[in-house]
Design a protein around this motif. Structure first.
Motif, PDB file in Angstrom:
ATOM      1  N   CYS A 120      -3.898  10.459 -32.957  1.00 24.02           N
ATOM      2  CA  CYS A 120      -2.469  10.633 -32.730  1.00 24.02           C
ATOM      3  C   CYS A 120      -2.069  11.991 -33.290  1.00 24.02           C
ATOM      4  CB  CYS A 120      -1.675   9.515 -33.399  1.00 24.02           C
ATOM      5  SG  CYS A 120       0.092   9.568 -33.057  1.00 24.02           S
ATOM      6  N   LEU A 121      -2.245  13.018 -32.482  1.00 22.57           N
ATOM      7  CA  LEU A 121      -1.914  14.386 -32.872  1.00 22.57           C
ATOM      8  C   LEU A 121      -0.912  14.927 -31.867  1.00 22.57           C
ATOM      9  CD1 LEU A 121      -5.542  15.641 -33.603  1.00 22.57           C
ATOM     10  CD2 LEU A 121      -3.880  14.780 -35.252  1.00 22.57           C
ATOM     11  N   ASP A 122       0.279  15.254 -32.338  1.00 24.57           N
ATOM     12  CA  ASP A 122       1.339  15.729 -31.449  1.00 24.57           C
ATOM     13  C   ASP A 122       2.072  16.885 -32.108  1.00 24.57           C
ATOM     14  OD1 ASP A 122       4.331  15.549 -30.372  1.00 24.57           O
ATOM     15  OD2 ASP A 122       3.013  14.648 -28.877  1.00 24.57           O
ATOM     16  N   ASP A 123       2.364  17.903 -31.332  1.00 27.93           N
ATOM     17  CA  ASP A 123       3.024  19.088 -31.875  1.00 27.93           C
ATOM     18  C   ASP A 123       4.439  18.795 -32.351  1.00 27.93           C
ATOM     19  OD1 ASP A 123       0.771  20.499 -31.251  1.00 27.93           O
ATOM     20  OD2 ASP A 123       1.523  21.203 -29.307  1.00 27.93           O
ATOM     21  N   TYR A 124       5.089  17.791 -31.756  1.00 30.34           N
ATOM     22  CA  TYR A 124       6.482  17.519 -32.078  1.00 30.34           C
ATOM     23  C   TYR A 124       6.640  16.398 -33.100  1.00 30.34           C
ATOM     24  CZ  TYR A 124       7.265  20.250 -27.838  1.00 30.34           C
ATOM     25  OH  TYR A 124       7.260  21.239 -26.892  1.00 30.34           O
ATOM     26  N   SER A 125       5.796  15.377 -33.004  1.00 33.15           N
ATOM     27  CA  SER A 125       5.979  14.178 -33.824  1.00 33.15           C
ATOM     28  C   SER A 125       4.895  13.982 -34.874  1.00 33.15           C
ATOM     29  CB  SER A 125       6.038  12.941 -32.915  1.00 33.15           C
ATOM     30  OG  SER A 125       7.020  13.091 -31.925  1.00 33.15           O
ATOM     31  N   GLY A 126       4.030  14.960 -35.065  1.00 29.75           N
ATOM     32  CA  GLY A 126       2.972  14.838 -36.060  1.00 29.75           C
ATOM     33  C   GLY A 126       2.028  13.715 -35.723  1.00 29.75           C
ATOM     34  N   ASP A 127       1.834  12.787 -36.668  1.00 35.76           N
ATOM     35  CA  ASP A 127       0.930  11.672 -36.435  1.00 35.76           C
ATOM     36  C   ASP A 127       1.685  10.367 -36.237  1.00 35.76           C
ATOM     37  OD1 ASP A 127       1.928  11.427 -38.953  1.00 35.76           O
ATOM     38  OD2 ASP A 127      -0.003  11.060 -39.944  1.00 35.76           O
ATOM     39  N   LYS A 128       2.956  10.455 -35.854  1.00 32.32           N
ATOM     40  CA  LYS A 128       3.774   9.260 -35.654  1.00 32.32           C
ATOM     41  C   LYS A 128       3.826   8.829 -34.191  1.00 32.32           C
ATOM     42  CE  LYS A 128       4.985   8.958 -39.981  1.00 32.32           C
ATOM     43  NZ  LYS A 128       4.524   7.836 -40.844  1.00 32.32           N
ATOM     44  N   GLU A 129       3.699   9.767 -33.275  1.00 34.36           N
ATOM     45  CA  GLU A 129       3.750   9.454 -31.853  1.00 34.36           C
ATOM     46  C   GLU A 129       2.745  10.312 -31.098  1.00 34.36           C
ATOM     47  OE1 GLU A 129       7.621   9.752 -30.226  1.00 34.36           O
ATOM     48  OE2 GLU A 129       8.487   8.192 -31.500  1.00 34.36           O
ATOM     49  N   CYS A 130       2.380   9.854 -29.928  1.00 31.79           N
ATOM     50  CA  CYS A 130       1.393  10.605 -29.155  1.00 31.79           C
ATOM     51  C   CYS A 130       1.540  10.275 -27.675  1.00 31.79           C
ATOM     52  CB  CYS A 130      -0.023  10.250 -29.638  1.00 31.79           C
ATOM     53  SG  CYS A 130      -1.350  11.011 -28.669  1.00 31.79           S
ATOM     54  N   TRP A 131       1.351  11.295 -26.835  1.00 35.00           N
ATOM     55  CA  TRP A 131       1.308  11.130 -25.377  1.00 35.00           C
ATOM     56  C   TRP A 131       0.143  11.986 -24.906  1.00 35.00           C
ATOM     57  CZ3 TRP A 131       3.317   8.007 -21.801  1.00 35.00           C
ATOM     58  CH2 TRP A 131       3.296   8.405 -20.461  1.00 35.00           C
ATOM     59  N   ARG A 132      -1.010  11.357 -24.673  1.00 40.05           N
ATOM     60  CA  ARG A 132      -2.252  12.096 -24.449  1.00 40.05           C
ATOM     61  C   ARG A 132      -2.906  11.668 -23.143  1.00 40.05           C
ATOM     62  NH1 ARG A 132      -2.789  16.119 -27.078  1.00 40.05           N
ATOM     63  NH2 ARG A 132      -2.716  15.072 -29.105  1.00 40.05           N
ATOM     64  N   GLU A 133      -3.309  12.648 -22.330  1.00 37.39           N
ATOM     65  CA  GLU A 133      -4.009  12.337 -21.087  1.00 37.39           C
ATOM     66  C   GLU A 133      -5.474  12.040 -21.384  1.00 37.39           C
ATOM     67  OE1 GLU A 133      -4.354  13.801 -16.460  1.00 37.39           O
ATOM     68  OE2 GLU A 133      -3.678  15.242 -17.966  1.00 37.39           O
ATOM     69  N   GLU A 134      -5.990  10.994 -20.759  1.00 34.23           N
ATOM     70  CA  GLU A 134      -7.379  10.594 -20.957  1.00 34.23           C
ATOM     71  C   GLU A 134      -8.175  10.799 -19.665  1.00 34.23           C
ATOM     72  OE1 GLU A 134      -8.513  10.281 -23.702  1.00 34.23           O
ATOM     73  OE2 GLU A 134      -7.074   9.372 -25.090  1.00 34.23           O
ATOM     74  N   LEU A 135      -9.487  10.658 -19.778  1.00 33.88           N
ATOM     75  CA  LEU A 135     -10.390  10.956 -18.667  1.00 33.88           C
ATOM     76  C   LEU A 135     -10.447   9.798 -17.664  1.00 33.88           C
ATOM     77  CD1 LEU A 135     -12.605  12.872 -17.480  1.00 33.88           C
ATOM     78  CD2 LEU A 135     -14.257  11.514 -18.797  1.00 33.88           C
ATOM     79  N   VAL A 136     -10.414  10.139 -16.378  1.00 33.35           N
ATOM     80  CA  VAL A 136     -10.533   9.156 -15.307  1.00 33.35           C
ATOM     81  C   VAL A 136     -11.714   9.547 -14.417  1.00 33.35           C
ATOM     82  CG1 VAL A 136      -9.443   8.046 -13.333  1.00 33.35           C
ATOM     83  CG2 VAL A 136      -8.048   8.743 -15.295  1.00 33.35           C
ATOM     84  N   LEU A 137     -12.640   8.639 -14.219  1.00 34.83           N
ATOM     85  CA  LEU A 137     -13.748   8.835 -13.278  1.00 34.83           C
ATOM     86  C   LEU A 137     -13.541   7.868 -12.123  1.00 34.83           C
ATOM     87  CD1 LEU A 137     -16.928   9.187 -15.558  1.00 34.83           C
ATOM     88  CD2 LEU A 137     -15.486  10.979 -14.577  1.00 34.83           C
ATOM     89  N   VAL A 138     -13.513   8.400 -10.922  1.00 30.29           N
ATOM     90  CA  VAL A 138     -13.209   7.601  -9.731  1.00 30.29           C
ATOM     91  C   VAL A 138     -14.453   7.468  -8.863  1.00 30.29           C
ATOM     92  CG1 VAL A 138     -11.752   7.348  -7.702  1.00 30.29           C
ATOM     93  CG2 VAL A 138     -10.829   8.409  -9.776  1.00 30.29           C
ATOM     94  N   GLN A 139     -14.754   6.252  -8.460  1.00 33.75           N
ATOM     95  CA  GLN A 139     -15.784   5.998  -7.456  1.00 33.75           C
ATOM     96  C   GLN A 139     -15.067   5.649  -6.166  1.00 33.75           C
ATOM     97  OE1 GLN A 139     -18.448   3.163  -9.828  1.00 33.75           O
ATOM     98  NE2 GLN A 139     -19.953   4.499  -8.863  1.00 33.75           N
ATOM     99  N   TRP A 140     -15.234   6.456  -5.139  1.00 35.10           N
ATOM    100  CA  TRP A 140     -14.499   6.293  -3.900  1.00 35.10           C
ATOM    101  C   TRP A 140     -15.172   5.280  -2.987  1.00 35.10           C
ATOM    102  CZ3 TRP A 140      -9.873   8.408  -4.248  1.00 35.10           C
ATOM    103  CH2 TRP A 140      -9.702   9.486  -5.125  1.00 35.10           C
ATOM    104  N   ASP A 141     -14.360   4.645  -2.164  1.00 35.22           N
ATOM    105  CA  ASP A 141     -14.869   3.644  -1.221  1.00 35.22           C
ATOM    106  C   ASP A 141     -15.278   4.325   0.061  1.00 35.22           C
ATOM    107  OD1 ASP A 141     -15.494   1.386   0.126  1.00 35.22           O
ATOM    108  OD2 ASP A 141     -13.443   0.621   0.321  1.00 35.22           O
ATOM    109  N   ASP A 142     -16.575   4.416   0.321  1.00 33.23           N
ATOM    110  CA  ASP A 142     -17.077   5.082   1.521  1.00 33.23           C
ATOM    111  C   ASP A 142     -16.985   4.170   2.737  1.00 33.23           C
ATOM    112  OD1 ASP A 142     -17.675   7.373   0.107  1.00 33.23           O
ATOM    113  OD2 ASP A 142     -19.649   6.599  -0.500  1.00 33.23           O
TER     114      ASP A 142
END
Length: 443
Positions: A421-443
């Protein structure tokens, strides 16, 4: 590594026993969400709808924009998933673009992890920890009960991964065996109220302070909101292979863990065969036991691959092998190549540099549920005359050819192992973080 379990189920009634509960939790649709209180509560997991923002600061609207076309995407699911013994309220948000031109491209499905510090719950956790340490010191010679699964719904003092049990339906959570050392009556009551009173109440207050009524989020495209309920995954036990009396085998997976959760399936290596797609066959067989599942959740678990593609090769790479002999004298039988799960190719968390681990994955039935919800909503709005006009346009091929719809087979979400929880505005109290998405497509 556990022994390989045969994927072919036996048809003998004598070999079929009780179903085995795995460590995976399944998210299934559970009706239309109409209550305004639930719609604005981040502790209520959902399919579709608009996001119930957890942090007190409204995140940038660009979080929901497709990286291909830059248009806002529809919210696919919002999952309430606090981590056990953490003072942070926690939710996952997953968006997907339905434009045909954006399919099969990275960035058309995005996931965000939101955290918010819960001071009241943190105080109760500190009190609980101090009491536990005192008990351990006073009874160091007493054998304590085994730890429970952090994400098991039976955990009495921990909210369910999807936060729906007590809060939405008003049903008491199933109890579990009491620990070896019981708390005092007055303290036990205080501990049990952590989720039902403190966490839920603080979340409703948090949502009231971050309403999206007058923000771009409210004007974003959306699917009709549905409740996302949770259930455990149960599978039939593997068949018992009939061997001769002289045969001797050792299989560490014969005895399931003491908590009743079978995780041996996750460690079954994949064979590198010439079949059409054994991975997809295994996926279909696994999902068929609970066909309505829209989400699979197992933090730090192993994903269920959809097909043999680049994502599968990345997560289940070939093991290192010795070079094959080229002379007849050195001829030897080469064993079947088997793959095993590895996260070495997954990039680390950009904020704290910790490793990322698998958390959940979206399932194909989610697309069916979203399509059905749109059709039901549209059908309710149309009059008989309008429905007749739609039918005539389809027959006369006057309907626009602008195709929309998502074409993935599964979307795997990998989040920070430390849940930083590392945020430039809220320190360690709040967080909005993008995480990794791996997609397997339906052929």
């Amino acid at each position: 590594m556990p022994s390989i379990v045969d994927d072919d189920w036996s048809d003998s009634d004598d070999e079929i026993g009780a179903e085995v509960e795995t460590a995976v939790l399944l998210g299934v649709p559970d009706g239309v969400m109409e209550t305004e209180t639930d719609i604005k509560d981040a502790a209520v997991s959902r399919i579709g709808g608009h996001p119930a923002i957890l942090p007190s600061r409204e995140p940038p609207f660009s979080s929901s924009q497709c990286k291909i076309c830059s248009y806002p995407m529809e919210l696919l699911v919002q999952v309430w998933c606090p981590v056990e013994d953490s003072p942070m309220d926690r939710a996952l948000y997953i968006w997907g673009c339905s434009r045909s031109a954006c399919q099969r491209k990275d960035g058309s499905v995005r996931a965000w992890r939101a955290l918010r510090y819960n001071a009241e719950y943190a105080a109760k956790l500190a009190k609980k920890l101090a009491k536990k340490q005192a008990q351990q010191k006073a009874s160091s010679s007493v054998k304590t009960a085994p730890a429970t699964n952090p994400f098991a719904m039976q955990a009495k003092s921990t909210p369910g991964p999807f936060g729906l049990g007590d809060h939405v339906f008003g049903q008491p959570a199933p109890t579990v065996a009491a620990p070896a050392i019981e708390d005092e009556p007055e303290d036990t009551c205080d501990t049990e109220s952590v989720t039902s009173e403190s966490s839920a109440h603080s979340l409703i207050i948090a949502m009231a302070s971050t309403t999206i009524d007058d923000s771009p989020w409210q004007a974003a495209p959306s699917f009709p909101p549905l409740y996302l309920s949770t259930t455990s995954e149960y599978l039939p036990p593997p068949p018992k292979t009939k061997l001769s009396q002289s045969a001797h085998t050792e299989d560490p997976t014969d005895e399931y863990p003491k908590d009743g959760k079978d995780v041996s399936w996750a460690f079954e290596p994949y064979e590198n065969s010439l079949e059409v797609d054994g991975v997809f066959d295994r996926f279909t067989k696994r999902v068929s036991h609970t066909g309505e599942q829209c989400l699979r959740y197992e933090l730090k678990g192993i994903p269920l691959p959809f097909s043999s593609d680049k994502v599968f090769d990345r997560l289940f790479p070939f093991p290192p092998q010795d070079p094959l002999p080229v002379t007849k004298a050195a001829f030897k039988v080469v064993p079947t190549v088997r793959r095993s799960y590895s996260t070495t190719s997954i990039p680390a968390c950009p904020a704290c540099k910790a490793a990322r681990v698998f958390e959940c994955q979206l399932m194909p039935n989610l697309l069916n549920v979203l399509r059905a919800s749109i059709k039901d909503e549209d059908a309710q709005k149309l009059t008989d005359e309008q429905r007749m006009k739609v039918v005539q346009e389809v027959l006369q091929k006057k309907v626009s050819s602008d195709k929309r719809g998502m074409e993935w087979g599964t979307c795997m979400i990998f989040s920070c192992e430390k849940d930083c929880c590392l945020d430039d505005y809220s320190g360690d109290k709040e967080c909005w973080r993008e995480e990794l998405v791996l997609v397997q497509w339906d052929d």
